[in-house]
Design an enzyme around this catalytic site. Structure first.
Site, PDB file in Angstrom:
ATOM      1  N   ALA A 172      46.905  37.524  37.526  1.00  0.00           N
ATOM      2  CA  ALA A 172      46.968  36.727  36.245  1.00  0.00           C
ATOM      3  C   ALA A 172      48.539  36.352  36.014  1.00  0.00           C
ATOM      4  CB  ALA A 172      46.560  37.725  35.253  1.00  0.00           C
TER       5      ALA A 172
ATOM      6  N   GLY B 215      43.549  39.239  39.563  1.00  0.00           N
ATOM      7  CA  GLY B 215      42.769  38.135  39.158  1.00  0.00           C
ATOM      8  C   GLY B 215      42.281  37.370  40.498  1.00  0.00           C
TER       9      GLY B 215
ATOM     10  N   GLU C 223      39.463  39.068  42.206  1.00  0.00           N
ATOM     11  CA  GLU C 223      38.629  39.031  41.257  1.00  0.00           C
ATOM     12  C   GLU C 223      37.692  37.442  41.313  1.00  0.00           C
ATOM     13  OE1 GLU C 223      38.506  41.818  37.497  1.00  0.00           O
ATOM     14  OE2 GLU C 223      40.537  40.518  37.664  1.00  0.00           O
TER      15      GLU C 223
ATOM     16  N   GLU D 112      46.161  46.412  39.215  1.00  0.00           N
ATOM     17  CA  GLU D 112      46.437  46.194  37.638  1.00  0.00           C
ATOM     18  C   GLU D 112      47.012  47.529  37.227  1.00  0.00           C
ATOM     19  OE1 GLU D 112      43.745  43.025  38.395  1.00  0.00           O
ATOM     20  OE2 GLU D 112      44.096  44.756  39.245  1.00  0.00           O
TER      21      GLU D 112
END
Length: 692
Positions: free
Chosen positions: A66, A105, A108, A128
């Protein structure tokens, strides 16, 4: 080629659309990336000429996470959930083509594609947890469905990455592309279209979850296995709960659990502290008065003076990255012992499977020994690592100055002594610097770099870069007794000693500090280091508790007794003899012992540390408050989820710290509690150390 945003473009190749993300340096999931993916997918779905979509990244990596700079700000549309839902629910195949790293992310995003291919160097992870968080875009629910609950537990609670071969074996990717990744991914997409394969939505799978459903003890056993390493951290436990939800609940209900726990972590103090420290560590590498283009001195050979615990550990750092080292000792027996311990350390590491037998021989081959300081003549860097005697260090540096070639850096591993006095005995004070390694030097990540009054900027730049080269985290500090780390530690240790005189006992003080999150308490640390460090048997007259313990041969863990009694496994237990000695000292000093609360112990041990940190900032010994935090997290085990002493102070409020210090100053008459002017000024302005 069609530009989707300034971070994404779209091309069509014989029915296969290729969406390329280009957001250097790591293709973070910034708003422009999310918008580009969403718009690109929608364009492709509306175009009958497009049969399948490949998602690929320019530069050195796939999406590596992210955009952390967006954390805490107002959401920017489209959100990641919206973007990923659009991909996953597409009625045309989407293939993720992965190189470099697919992290957080980024992974993901790949998990919401219907297929995944990668090159042989690709790596995958959900790190994370290292920011006090959990994957918040469905990763906790999708990863277990692909790799199984056990592997997901390992990856998500540690942040560890897996390579391409393991990703293929676990089913995380369908293919490793041996040729050009882009052309290989396009070819794979053509095969998918030609074969008419059904689209694989990971959310619809549960075959990899069956074994966990049949093993109800899996999660509790895993919790026990990581309990020591993750003590005090919330994020590992929350990740586990999410994987439990993936195993036991339908997908959408699991997503609801993920979102609830993600928001709890995101709004909590631990994640704020860990995100703060993420930036603090990177900031520590930036030295305001040393330009980035400052040239560096080459370091191709290193000399180390002293083959003891520190010298040996320091030498291993060099050999670990392929730098030849020569260790100097005064006695052959000491040299042989030091080299033997180095080999034993490497052999033990090999037994644990962390390095190979060939690595042992290669690294030991890079380390040679000598009894002649003249053999240091051609070294680019010499690190003195003898015991803490200013006279001895000055004698060594005087000799080095006449031996080592011009341009070489002369460094001392001193933990507290004056680098300026050491530099003054040489004709090259500009080439002298402090490189304070922490014990064990081959394990601890911190390197406290001490600049003297005359240390040249290129020496500072070289030392900072060298620290990174040997896998250390460097913090630049100035000269004062104890520098930053030990100067602050002195305050805590002094208060711990005073507290046991007033009514507490060592095990009570230590329990408070360990419960706070530190790896050990003040008295446990003293026993581990050895109570006889700096103690003179001939001069000792029983004037202090430490004198009494050393005179009784209670010198710490190494003698099986110190402030604690130790069994054969070095497990501590409170000592009746030590309690008797403490009570006698209190009585001799006319102190009426009282019940000391845990809260008082915590405040009196921690707040003077913060106060000393403020003084260090006032004096310019540390560049930034965050540098002090880096020193204490990496050098002394300050709990990462509290961010460091200065961040912790900000989280409490400096007005409260100041008021509490003044309370203890009045109650004890101890001037060390008087709040530092800088902290008073910030408190009165309603600011914290982060405002500096």
């Amino acid at each position: 080629m069609t530009a989707l945003t300034d971070m994404a473009d779209l091309t069509l190749e014989d029915g296969i659309a290729v969406i390329t993300i280009d957001n250097p340096p790591v293709n973070a999931l910034s708003q422009g990336v999310r918008q580009g993916i969403k718009d690109g997918v929608e364009k492709c779905l509306a175009d009958n000429a497009v049969k399948a979509i490949v998602l690929i990244c320019a530069g050195r990596t796939f999406i590596a996470g992210a955009d952390i700079t967006e954390f805490g700000g107002a959401p920017k549309e489209p959100g990641l959930h919206e973007t990923l839902d659009r991909m996953e629910n597409a009625d045309k195949p989407i293939v993720a083509a992965i190189h470099g790293t697919a992290l957080g992310g980024g992974l993901e995003t790949a998990l919401c594609c219907h297929f995944r291919v990668c090159d042989s160097g690709a790596r995958f992870g959900l790190p994370e947890v290292n920011l006090g968080l959990l994957p918040g875009a469905g990763g906790t629910q999708r990863l277990p469905r692909v790799v199984g609950a056990e592997k997901a537990l390992q990856m998500m609670t540690s942040g560890v990455q897996i390579g391409a071969e393991e990703a293929l074996a676990t089913g995380l990717v369908e293919q490793i592309v041996d040729t050009d990744l882009r052309s290989g991914a396009v070819a794979f997409a053509h095969e998918v279209v030609a074969s008419g394969q059904p689209l694989q939505r990971i959310r619809d799978r549960d075959d990899k979850l069956q074994s966990a459903r049949g093993n109800p003890g899996l999660f509790d056993e895993f919790r026990k296995s990581i309990a020591r390493k993750t003590r005090g951290f919330l994020a590992p436990e929350y990740n586990i709960r999410c994987i439990e939800a993936a195993v036991n609940l339908p997908f959408d209900e699991g997503i609801a659990v993920e979102q609830k726990l993600f928001m709890e972590l995101m709004s909590g103090p631990q994640s704020r502290a860990q995100q703060y420290f993420f930036f603090a560590e990177r900031q520590a590498a930036k030295i305001p008065d040393v330009p980035r283009d400052t040239p560096e001195r080459p370091i191709n050979k290193v000399g180390v003076i002293g083959a003891g615990t520190m010298g040996g550990g320091i030498s291993m750092n060099m050999a670990n990255v392929g730098i030849p080292v020569i260790i100097i000792e005064t006695q052959q027996e000491a040299l042989d012992r030091g080299l033997g311990i180095i080999r034993k350390n490497y052999e033990n590491t090999a037994k644990k499977g962390r390095i190979s037998a060939d690595d042992v021989e290669t690294r030991c081959g890079l380390i040679t020994g000598s009894l002649d300081m003249q053999d240091l003549a051609d070294c680019d860097l010499v690190i003195e690592a003898v015991y803490e005697s200013l006279d001895l260090k000055k004698e060594i540096f005087t000799k080095l100055d006449g031996i080592v070639k011009a341009g070489a850096i002369l460094a001392s591993n001193t933990s507290a002594l004056d680098i300026n006095q050491i530099a003054a005995v040489t004709a090259r004070p500009e080439s002298v610097i402090g490189l304070h390694f922490f014990s064990p030097a081959n394990v601890m990540k911190l390197l406290e770099i001490v600049r003297g009054d005359h240390t040249a900027k290129d020496v500072i730049k070289t030392s900072m870069s060298f620290a990174k080269r040997i896998n250390k985290v460097a913090a630049l500090v100035g000269v004062c007794p104890g520098f930053v780390g030990n100067r602050i530690l002195f305050q805590r240790q002094a208060q711990a000693q005073q507290l046991i005189m007033e009514g507490a006992l060592p095990h009570q003080v230590d329990k408070v500090l360990v419960d706070f999150g530190l790896p050990m308490g003040a008295f446990q640390m003293s026993d581990l280091a050895g109570l006889d460090i700096g103690w003179n048997k001939q001069a000792s007259n029983g004037a202090t508790i430490r004198d009494m313990l050393c005179e009784a041969d209670r010198r710490g863990q190494k003698t099986g007794a110190g402030y604690y009694d130790y069994d054969e496994n070095r497990t501590p237990s409170p000592s009746a003899l030590v309690e008797k000695i403490i009570l006698e000292f209190s009585a001799k000093d006319g102190i009426d012992r009282r019940v000391v609360s845990d809260q008082e112990i915590l405040e009196r041990c921690i707040y003077p540390m913060i106060n000393e940190g403020a003084k260090i900032l006032e004096e310019g010994i540390a560049i930034r408050a965050s540098d002090i935090d880096v020193v204490w997290v990496y050098g002394y085990g300050w709990p990462l989820y509290r961010g460091g002493p200065m961040h912790y102070a900000d989280s409490i409020g400096l007005d409260q710290i100041v008021a509490t210090l003044r309370k203890y100053a009045e109650a004890t008459g101890d001037a060390t509690f008087e709040p530092a002017p800088l902290m008073v000024k910030l408190a009165e302005a309603g600011q914290g150390f982060s405002s500096l």
